[in-house]
Design a protein around this motif. Structure first.
Motif, PDB file in Angstrom:
ATOM      1  N   ASN A 161       0.837  -1.193   0.000  1.00 49.93           N
ATOM      2  CA  ASN A 161       0.000   0.000   0.000  1.00 49.93           C
ATOM      3  C   ASN A 161       0.872   1.242   0.000  1.00 49.93           C
ATOM      4  O   ASN A 161       2.052   1.204   0.379  1.00 49.93           O
ATOM      5  CB  ASN A 161      -0.944  -0.002   1.203  1.00 49.93           C
ATOM      6  N   PHE A 162       0.281   2.348  -0.441  1.00 49.76           N
ATOM      7  CA  PHE A 162       0.978   3.623  -0.504  1.00 49.76           C
ATOM      8  C   PHE A 162       0.569   4.512   0.670  1.00 49.76           C
ATOM      9  O   PHE A 162      -0.377   4.216   1.408  1.00 49.76           O
ATOM     10  CB  PHE A 162       0.656   4.333  -1.819  1.00 49.76           C
ATOM     11  N   ALA A 163       1.256   5.633   0.801  1.00 51.06           N
ATOM     12  CA  ALA A 163       0.971   6.555   1.896  1.00 51.06           C
ATOM     13  C   ALA A 163      -0.482   7.021   1.867  1.00 51.06           C
ATOM     14  O   ALA A 163      -1.136   7.135   2.914  1.00 51.06           O
ATOM     15  CB  ALA A 163       1.921   7.752   1.833  1.00 51.06           C
ATOM     16  N   ALA A 164      -1.015   7.286   0.674  1.00 50.23           N
ATOM     17  CA  ALA A 164      -2.401   7.737   0.570  1.00 50.23           C
ATOM     18  C   ALA A 164      -3.375   6.667   1.047  1.00 50.23           C
ATOM     19  O   ALA A 164      -4.400   6.972   1.671  1.00 50.23           O
ATOM     20  CB  ALA A 164      -2.719   8.124  -0.873  1.00 50.23           C
ATOM     21  N   ASP A 165      -3.056   5.402   0.756  1.00 49.01           N
ATOM     22  CA  ASP A 165      -3.898   4.297   1.223  1.00 49.01           C
ATOM     23  C   ASP A 165      -3.876   4.214   2.739  1.00 49.01           C
ATOM     24  O   ASP A 165      -4.921   4.054   3.383  1.00 49.01           O
ATOM     25  CB  ASP A 165      -3.418   2.970   0.641  1.00 49.01           C
ATOM     26  N   ARG A 166      -2.671   4.312   3.307  1.00 46.32           N
ATOM     27  CA  ARG A 166      -2.538   4.217   4.761  1.00 46.32           C
ATOM     28  C   ARG A 166      -3.242   5.374   5.465  1.00 46.32           C
ATOM     29  O   ARG A 166      -3.883   5.186   6.498  1.00 46.32           O
ATOM     30  CB  ARG A 166      -1.058   4.158   5.147  1.00 46.32           C
ATOM     31  N   GLU A 167      -3.124   6.564   4.898  1.00 47.07           N
ATOM     32  CA  GLU A 167      -3.767   7.730   5.506  1.00 47.07           C
ATOM     33  C   GLU A 167      -5.290   7.566   5.508  1.00 47.07           C
ATOM     34  O   GLU A 167      -5.954   7.825   6.529  1.00 47.07           O
ATOM     35  CB  GLU A 167      -3.377   8.993   4.745  1.00 47.07           C
ATOM     36  N   ALA A 168      -5.847   7.142   4.374  1.00 48.82           N
ATOM     37  CA  ALA A 168      -7.294   6.945   4.290  1.00 48.82           C
ATOM     38  C   ALA A 168      -7.743   5.816   5.218  1.00 48.82           C
ATOM     39  O   ALA A 168      -8.767   5.929   5.912  1.00 48.82           O
ATOM     40  CB  ALA A 168      -7.705   6.651   2.852  1.00 48.82           C
ATOM     41  N   ALA A 169      -6.981   4.729   5.227  1.00 50.54           N
ATOM     42  CA  ALA A 169      -7.338   3.587   6.078  1.00 50.54           C
ATOM     43  C   ALA A 169      -7.297   3.970   7.551  1.00 50.54           C
ATOM     44  O   ALA A 169      -8.163   3.561   8.335  1.00 50.54           O
ATOM     45  CB  ALA A 169      -6.401   2.418   5.808  1.00 50.54           C
ATOM     46  N   GLU A 170      -6.307   4.750   7.940  1.00 45.03           N
ATOM     47  CA  GLU A 170      -6.221   5.167   9.340  1.00 45.03           C
ATOM     48  C   GLU A 170      -7.403   6.048   9.732  1.00 45.03           C
ATOM     49  O   GLU A 170      -7.882   5.987  10.872  1.00 45.03           O
ATOM     50  CB  GLU A 170      -4.905   5.898   9.598  1.00 45.03           C
ATOM     51  N   LYS A 171      -7.879   6.870   8.815  1.00 46.16           N
ATOM     52  CA  LYS A 171      -9.073   7.678   9.100  1.00 46.16           C
ATOM     53  C   LYS A 171     -10.259   6.766   9.384  1.00 46.16           C
ATOM     54  O   LYS A 171     -11.040   7.012  10.321  1.00 46.16           O
ATOM     55  CB  LYS A 171      -9.378   8.606   7.921  1.00 46.16           C
ATOM     56  N   ILE A 172     -10.413   5.720   8.575  1.00 42.69           N
ATOM     57  CA  ILE A 172     -11.516   4.788   8.780  1.00 42.69           C
ATOM     58  C   ILE A 172     -11.346   4.036  10.096  1.00 42.69           C
ATOM     59  O   ILE A 172     -12.315   3.835  10.849  1.00 42.69           O
ATOM     60  CB  ILE A 172     -11.617   3.798   7.602  1.00 42.69           C
ATOM     61  N   ILE A 173     -10.139   3.634  10.401  1.00 49.31           N
ATOM     62  CA  ILE A 173      -9.872   2.945  11.664  1.00 49.31           C
ATOM     63  C   ILE A 173     -10.233   3.836  12.847  1.00 49.31           C
ATOM     64  O   ILE A 173     -10.874   3.396  13.813  1.00 49.31           O
ATOM     65  CB  ILE A 173      -8.397   2.504  11.736  1.00 49.31           C
ATOM     66  N   GLN A 174      -9.848   5.113  12.766  1.00 50.69           N
ATOM     67  CA  GLN A 174     -10.138   6.040  13.860  1.00 50.69           C
ATOM     68  C   GLN A 174     -11.635   6.286  14.002  1.00 50.69           C
ATOM     69  O   GLN A 174     -12.160   6.347  15.120  1.00 50.69           O
ATOM     70  CB  GLN A 174      -9.401   7.364  13.634  1.00 50.69           C
ATOM     71  N   ILE A 175     -12.333   6.431  12.887  1.00 51.90           N
ATOM     72  CA  ILE A 175     -13.788   6.605  12.951  1.00 51.90           C
ATOM     73  C   ILE A 175     -14.424   5.382  13.605  1.00 51.90           C
ATOM     74  O   ILE A 175     -15.321   5.495  14.454  1.00 51.90           O
ATOM     75  CB  ILE A 175     -14.374   6.830  11.545  1.00 51.90           C
ATOM     76  N   GLY A 176     -13.942   4.206  13.231  1.00 52.52           N
ATOM     77  CA  GLY A 176     -14.463   2.985  13.836  1.00 52.52           C
ATOM     78  C   GLY A 176     -14.237   2.942  15.334  1.00 52.52           C
ATOM     79  O   GLY A 176     -15.134   2.582  16.101  1.00 52.52           O
ATOM     80  N   MET A 177     -13.064   3.333  15.763  1.00 60.03           N
ATOM     81  CA  MET A 177     -12.756   3.335  17.193  1.00 60.03           C
ATOM     82  C   MET A 177     -13.671   4.296  17.949  1.00 60.03           C
ATOM     83  O   MET A 177     -14.108   4.006  19.071  1.00 60.03           O
ATOM     84  CB  MET A 177     -11.290   3.709  17.409  1.00 60.03           C
ATOM     85  N   GLN A 178     -13.976   5.429  17.347  1.00 59.26           N
ATOM     86  CA  GLN A 178     -14.824   6.429  17.995  1.00 59.26           C
ATOM     87  C   GLN A 178     -16.262   5.951  18.148  1.00 59.26           C
ATOM     88  O   GLN A 178     -17.005   6.462  18.987  1.00 59.26           O
ATOM     89  CB  GLN A 178     -14.787   7.727  17.198  1.00 59.26           C
ATOM     90  N   THR A 179     -16.667   4.987  17.331  1.00 58.84           N
ATOM     91  CA  THR A 179     -18.042   4.481  17.389  1.00 58.84           C
ATOM     92  C   THR A 179     -18.102   3.056  17.931  1.00 58.84           C
ATOM     93  O   THR A 179     -19.138   2.392  17.837  1.00 58.84           O
ATOM     94  CB  THR A 179     -18.677   4.520  15.991  1.00 58.84           C
ATOM     95  N   GLY A 180     -16.992   2.569  18.485  1.00 58.23           N
ATOM     96  CA  GLY A 180     -16.970   1.232  19.058  1.00 58.23           C
ATOM     97  C   GLY A 180     -16.728   0.130  18.057  1.00 58.23           C
ATOM     98  O   GLY A 180     -16.911  -1.050  18.374  1.00 58.23           O
ATOM     99  N   GLY A 181     -16.317   0.476  16.849  1.00 54.42           N
ATOM    100  CA  GLY A 181     -16.054  -0.526  15.816  1.00 54.42           C
ATOM    101  C   GLY A 181     -14.576  -0.846  15.699  1.00 54.42           C
ATOM    102  O   GLY A 181     -13.723  -0.079  16.136  1.00 54.42           O
ATOM    103  N   ASN A 182     -14.278  -1.984  15.105  1.00 50.75           N
ATOM    104  CA  ASN A 182     -12.895  -2.423  14.924  1.00 50.75           C
ATOM    105  C   ASN A 182     -12.723  -2.869  13.477  1.00 50.75           C
ATOM    106  O   ASN A 182     -13.048  -4.002  13.114  1.00 50.75           O
ATOM    107  CB  ASN A 182     -12.563  -3.569  15.884  1.00 50.75           C
ATOM    108  N   ILE A 183     -12.240  -1.951  12.656  1.00 53.64           N
ATOM    109  CA  ILE A 183     -12.171  -2.209  11.217  1.00 53.64           C
ATOM    110  C   ILE A 183     -11.218  -3.353  10.899  1.00 53.64           C
ATOM    111  O   ILE A 183     -11.498  -4.186  10.017  1.00 53.64           O
ATOM    112  CB  ILE A 183     -11.747  -0.938  10.457  1.00 53.64           C
ATOM    113  N   ARG A 184     -10.105  -3.412  11.588  1.00 46.69           N
ATOM    114  CA  ARG A 184      -9.156  -4.501  11.315  1.00 46.69           C
ATOM    115  C   ARG A 184      -9.797  -5.861  11.600  1.00 46.69           C
ATOM    116  O   ARG A 184      -9.636  -6.811  10.821  1.00 46.69           O
ATOM    117  CB  ARG A 184      -7.892  -4.312  12.151  1.00 46.69           C
ATOM    118  N   GLU A 185     -10.524  -5.959  12.705  1.00 47.66           N
ATOM    119  CA  GLU A 185     -11.163  -7.236  13.035  1.00 47.66           C
ATOM    120  C   GLU A 185     -12.291  -7.556  12.054  1.00 47.66           C
ATOM    121  O   GLU A 185     -12.536  -8.722  11.740  1.00 47.66           O
ATOM    122  CB  GLU A 185     -11.695  -7.213  14.471  1.00 47.66           C
ATOM    123  N   MET A 186     -12.977  -6.526  11.572  1.00 49.90           N
ATOM    124  CA  MET A 186     -14.008  -6.763  10.558  1.00 49.90           C
ATOM    125  C   MET A 186     -13.396  -7.373   9.304  1.00 49.90           C
ATOM    126  O   MET A 186     -13.950  -8.301   8.704  1.00 49.90           O
ATOM    127  CB  MET A 186     -14.718  -5.460  10.213  1.00 49.90           C
TER     128      MET A 186
END
Length: 275
Positions: free
Chosen positions: A32-57
């Motif tokens: 993956n590239f930096a842009a992919d990691r940045e976008a993915a981390e945003k999704i991971i953080q949003i998930g954490m804020q709502t009680g979700g776990n994107i990696r486990e999903m």
């Protein structure tokens, strides 16, 4: 890989996040590239804020795919069409099938150039498994692709796999047409597998859902949509749903009682139907 270390294949803009490479990042991959990691981390953080776990999903979805593919192979299916396959990871479809039967044929379909490069390198010495450039938005183009037709016999049972791909289309009518086209290719004994993102509506945070949509609008797919179990079940019209029906992927024929945190408010639904 870093942008400096990796030669970028033609047709790839490393500044535009790819859902395939974001998924690779969720699973702990390095393709993956930096842009992919940045976008993915945003999704991971949003998930954490709502009680979700994107990696486990993502891991739960892979586990469902492995279990379902193994079941279909054990039921006698010898042909698999995996659409939106994503970057190679551990226990890819052809590897799961090979443990059951050595003579199965597998076609991987994706339109991400990096996925195609990596998959073709992995499969260079595996003649029964091929990868083609195709887009799930053009199901007829996939089904009529010369290499697909040469590799698979649609007069015999085929398992068509649509794992974690349909939620990247916001238009319900388009998704219904995509699935209907693939479903019509199945003969008796054929299977359709679908996994699809969902959110428990009574627990959904509209603001965070919109933040998630905004991230995915900036990706190569440009959209994300959640659908409920009733909508997913509708995609199996004319097929017999295998038990336990449409359920969270971690609950589909899983003999591991452990369910990771962050999968209670939403995640991925999965189901398998047989013609």
């Amino acid at each position: 890989m870093t942008d400096e270390e990796q030669d970028v294949p033609p047709g790839v803009d490393p500044t535009v996040p790819s859902v395939a490479r974001m998924y690779d990042y969720y699973l702990g991959g390095k393709d993956n590239f930096a842009a992919d990691r940045e976008a993915a981390e945003k999704i991971i953080q949003i998930g954490m804020q709502t009680g979700g776990n994107i990696r486990e999903m993502a891991r739960a979805n892979r586990g469902f795919l492995r279990r379902a593919v193994r079941h279909m192979a054990e039921a006698g299916v010898r042909q698999f069409l995996d659409i939106g396959t994503g970057l190679p990871t551990q226990d890819n479809v052809h590897q799961v099938v090979a443990r059951v039967t050595p003579d199965a044929r597998v076609v991987y379909v994706d339109n991400d150039p990096i996925v195609l490069v990596h998959a073709r390198a992995l499969l260079a010495d595996t003649p029964d498994t091929i990868v083609i450039d195709g887009d799930v938005a053009d199901p007829r183009g996939i089904l009529e692709h010369p290499q697909v037709r040469a590799h698979l016999d649609f007069g015999k049972p085929v398992a068509i796999l649509l794992a974690a791909i349909l939620h990247f289309f916001h238009d319900d009518d388009q998704v219904a047409e995509i699935v209907s086209t693939f479903r019509s290719a199945l003969v008796p004994g054929g299977y359709l597998l679908i996994s699809h993102g969902y959110v428990e509506h009574e627990l959904a945070d509209p603001e965070k859902m919109e933040e998630t949509r905004e991230v995915y609008r900036g990706t190569s797919r440009g959209a994300i949509a959640w659908r409920d179990a009733e909508q997913v079940a509708g995609y199996f019209e004319g097929l017999r749903l295998l038990d336990p029906g449409v359920v969270p992927v971690q609950d589909w024929r899983n003999d591991d009682p452990y369910v990771p945190d962050g999968l209670s408010k939403g995640g991925v639904l999965g189901a398998v139907g047989r013609r």
